[in-house]
Design an enzyme around this catalytic site. Sequence first.
Site, PDB file in Angstrom:
ATOM      1  CG  HIS A  49      -1.846   1.117   1.329  1.00  0.00           C
ATOM      2  ND1 HIS A  49      -2.370   1.545   2.521  1.00  0.00           N
ATOM      3  CD2 HIS A  49      -2.366   1.937   0.386  1.00  0.00           C
ATOM      4  CE1 HIS A  49      -3.165   2.575   2.316  1.00  0.00           C
ATOM      5  NE2 HIS A  49      -3.175   2.830   1.019  1.00  0.00           N
ATOM      6  CD  GLU A  52      -2.629   2.620  -3.539  1.00  0.00           C
ATOM      7  OE1 GLU A  52      -3.203   3.724  -3.395  1.00  0.00           O
ATOM      8  OE2 GLU A  52      -3.000   1.583  -2.964  1.00  0.00           O
ATOM      9  CG  HIS A  53      -0.031   6.212  -0.551  1.00  0.00           C
ATOM     10  ND1 HIS A  53      -0.642   7.333  -0.033  1.00  0.00           N
ATOM     11  CD2 HIS A  53      -0.907   5.196  -0.357  1.00  0.00           C
ATOM     12  CE1 HIS A  53      -1.822   7.019   0.459  1.00  0.00           C
ATOM     13  NE2 HIS A  53      -2.008   5.712   0.279  1.00  0.00           N
ATOM     14  CD  GLU A 130      -5.338   5.475   2.046  1.00  0.00           C
ATOM     15  OE1 GLU A 130      -5.848   4.342   1.906  1.00  0.00           O
ATOM     16  OE2 GLU A 130      -4.577   5.989   1.202  1.00  0.00           O
ATOM     17  CG  LEU A 293     -30.236 -14.636   4.609  1.00  0.00           C
ATOM     18  CD1 LEU A 293     -31.053 -15.612   5.452  1.00  0.00           C
ATOM     19  CD2 LEU A 293     -30.041 -15.232   3.201  1.00  0.00           C
ATOM     20  N   GLY A 296     -23.105 -15.325  -0.741  1.00  0.00           N
ATOM     21  CA  GLY A 296     -22.221 -15.135  -1.891  1.00  0.00           C
ATOM     22  C   GLY A 296     -20.889 -15.815  -1.682  1.00  0.00           C
TER      23      GLY A 296
END
Length: 442
Positions: A49, A52-53, A130, A293, A296
């Site tokens: 992460h 990514e920045h 974040e 409900l 998945g």
Amino acid sequence: DTRDYRYLELVNGLKVVLISDQKADKAAASLTAFRGSFNDPSDRLGLAHFLEHMLFIGTEKYPEADGYFSFVKSHGGSSNAYTAPDHTNYFFDIQPEAFHEGLDRFAQFFISPLLEKEYVDREKNAVNSEYQMQVKDDGWRSYVVQKVASNPEHPVSKFSIGSLETLKGDVHGALLTFFEENYSANQMALVVLSNETLDEMQPWVTETFLPIKNRRLEVSKINKPIYTSEQLPAKLEFDNLKDEYRVGYAFPMPSIQKHYRKKPVQYISNLLGHEGSGSLHALLNEKGWIKGLSAGESQVDKDNSVMAVNISLTEAGAAHVDEISAYLFAYLNLLKDGQIEEWIYQEQATVAQLAFRFSEKSSAMNAVRSIAPALQHYPAEDLLVAPYLMEEFDASLIRSFLTLLTRDNVLMTLSSPGYKGESTEAWFGVSYDLKLGEISVA
């Protein structure tokens, strides 16, 4: 679909999809690196992460730290990125007349990023912000506390956002190493959309991205189960900040991705999530125990998947969780004892086909950002249709997954406001209790 598509693979191994949309009012691109938080070193959680920045902040060709964002914004565009467990996705859109330069600026992130030391502290703080933003979010709290129930040898158990603590000290060397060891053209995918023709796009897009190095990295693999045999069944109780009550049932299973043309688990989850007469939802709703409900399935890594049933409870329902569990497993037994019906599968397949045929045209940005990660999992010819395919009824395959939905193979989660557990999750401060053993039913 009025758009034209072309797939190609550059000599450096980069997978590319070109999309021509003559009526597009924005051009857009997305590049996905097939590395994410699962690839974080154990002593540098959140490093994927953090990278990514850092990639957005200046390149050898365009060294100005905030030059990319300024350029995109000044030409009516927007840009963003996210780090997922198995990939990191970068994307932007812009006015078509500025697309050539915008795409060149974008490509340089992956060709020659500066990754300068002077911006490390700034972006550490951005990552930490974040993290702090999510600490009070019940969705994130639920996601993170469930890690305590998973296999500590599987990366799903790790904290993934990053913080000042996990990125403390001299992280710059680790950052450079992570980029060198994880970012390679042969483990990336690019999707580009513009109002030019495919033949016009191909030469200059190829030229722009060919300089990305091919480090000949192998596919990232995880050879650990999400849960060990000793960890399930289990019940995890924890606190909500909002005045909400929820119960969930997560069943680990082998990969569902390789069966994307048949979708055996979708057959099951559709039945579990059905709301019509005679359904589990209808029964529990009639008793006044539930607000909603859903069921998945999701792919966790190449070899592991999870099917989950999630139930939003009324306050009255929170007092009847054992009965709700009993009804769920009774319904599952009903499915196991009965026929696997082809007409139900074909009905679901028809609905899926209609959803594909009449889906609304997505924006340029949404189109590129959704297709690029899919190149990690599907062949080019199935990229658009893969989520909708139900091409072959396979009763034995459906039953093989159905047999995994048992009281011995489940992580049950129960969240309620103000719950006081004996343990506290380290990163989000969630109060919880984790109890091993068979799930109780009334």
